[in-house]
Design an enzyme around this catalytic site. Structure first.
Site, PDB file in Angstrom:
ATOM      1  N   HIS A  14      -7.143  -4.474  -1.298  1.00 16.30           N
ATOM      2  CA  HIS A  14      -6.485  -5.766  -1.473  1.00 16.30           C
ATOM      3  C   HIS A  14      -7.055  -6.516  -2.675  1.00 16.30           C
ATOM      4  CE1 HIS A  14      -6.521  -4.827   2.909  1.00 16.30           C
ATOM      5  NE2 HIS A  14      -5.248  -5.129   2.794  1.00 16.30           N
ATOM      6  N   HIS A  29       0.824  -1.212   0.000  1.00 23.55           N
ATOM      7  CA  HIS A  29       0.000   0.000   0.000  1.00 23.55           C
ATOM      8  C   HIS A  29       0.858   1.262   0.000  1.00 23.55           C
ATOM      9  CE1 HIS A  29      -3.300  -2.671   0.741  1.00 23.55           C
ATOM     10  NE2 HIS A  29      -2.873  -3.011   1.946  1.00 23.55           N
TER      11      HIS A  29
END
Length: 332
Positions: A219, A56
């Site tokens: 995700h 991320h």
């Protein structure tokens, strides 16, 4: 799969080695996979700890530094750090005023941070407060969460709460600011492609060339619906309308982030921001501050997310306060 890596098994370790080599203002504990400020903040100030699965970036390690986090725990790609990492980091960053854990609402993160906080309290007596971010309006539950997912508001929260801690507010007051930001922020994302996790070696999901996923998670979790690919104006509408339907943003200044998910060039993000700004203006919403770029990504996923935060004078002032991290820097 084409990626600039040595092997899927060493991605995290190799990435942390790169962080250590590139940024002398940070200290990397390679054994425990924790990124710290090289110079701790002054004694008597609240420390901020966050973390999560890698993939991320710049969240969370890129937000360690003056004005934001004191440390970030790194898990494997899209995998929560362990309680032992949180315990170690909590012990190291405490400056005598307690530690705030900032946790995105994913089941593994919430559970492991909770255990880490309990271990820290039991072993050291350090006072730990926990704030869970759950700002995603796309879905109520997903394969990764119970309740709403924690996404873009996390970035704004770490900046604002970091400033509150730097100016010397106590743990109760810092946690109160964190809760205010979480309650006042909403996000929604869209994916044009899947991401590819190195260990999997193939896209997480299949998305036809003429379709997009509205409300996708960071995700690769499914969103609200899969719809035909559309122009930027229509995509912006499908992201902004659910946000505005979920919270009243009129009558107050807002902070707006147009965030790239990793695989979308900046020129497209600005095209999207222009459309978002039009929609907010038409809805009578005042944008006081804006942020455009890659701040909370999903590896190489093409797409973006919109975050809108209902602010006030104090939150705007904290947003404007100096910050010096690898992922965000101004006023210094």
């Amino acid at each position: 799969m084409k990626k600039l890596i040595n092997s899927p098994e060493t991605v995290l370790a190799d990435s942390l080695a790169g962080v250590a080599a590139a940024h002398p203002g940070l200290r990397v504990d390679h054994a425990n996979r924790i990124i710290y400020r090289a110079t701790p903040k002054a004694a008597g100030k609240v420390a901020l700890l966050s973390g999560g699965g890698t993939g991320h970036e710049p969240l969370h390690g890129g937000f360690v530094g003056e004005g934001m986090l004191d440390a970030a725990c790194a898990g494997a790609i899209f995998t929560s750090p362990t309680p032992d990492q949180m315990l170690e980091a909590t012990k190291v960053v405490d400056r005598g005023a307690g530690v705030l854990h900032i946790v995105k609402n994913y089941t593994g993160d919430v559970m492991n941070f909770e255990i880490g906080a309990e271990l820290a309290a039991a072993e050291t007596g350090i006072t730990v407060a926990v704030v869970v971010v759950n700002d995603d309006v796309a879905v109520e539950d997903s394969s990764f969460t119970a309740g709403r997912r924690g996404v873009g508001t996390t970035v704004l929260l770490e900046k604002i709460v970091g400033a509150a801690a730097e100016e010397g507010r106590d743990l109760e007051a810092v946690a109160a600011v964190a809760r205010q930001v979480n309650e006042s922020g909403r996000s929604m994302g869209v994916a044009l492609t899947s991401c590819t996790v190195p260990s999997a070696g193939k896209p997480t999901f299949e998305l036809p060339e003429d379709e997009m996923e509205i409300g996708v998670g960071i995700h690769g979790e499914p969103g609200r619906r899969r719809v035909p690919l559309a122009g930027a104006a229509e995509v912006a509408r499908q992201l902004v309308e659910p946000i505005l339907a979920d919270l009243d943003f009129t009558g107050a200044p807002t902070i707006v982030m147009l965030n790239g998910l990793g695989g979308t060039p900046l020129i497209e993000l600005y095209v999207m921001y222009a459309e978002v700004a039009k929609l907010l203006d038409a809805a009578g919403i005042t944008v006081a501050r804006s942020l455009v770029g890659n701040y909370i990504t999903a590896l190489d996923m093409a797409g973006c997310s919109v975050t809108v935060l209902r602010a006030d004078e104090d939150l705007i002032r904290l947003w404007d306060a100096p910050v010096s991290t690898t992922g965000m820097r101004w006023g210094i």
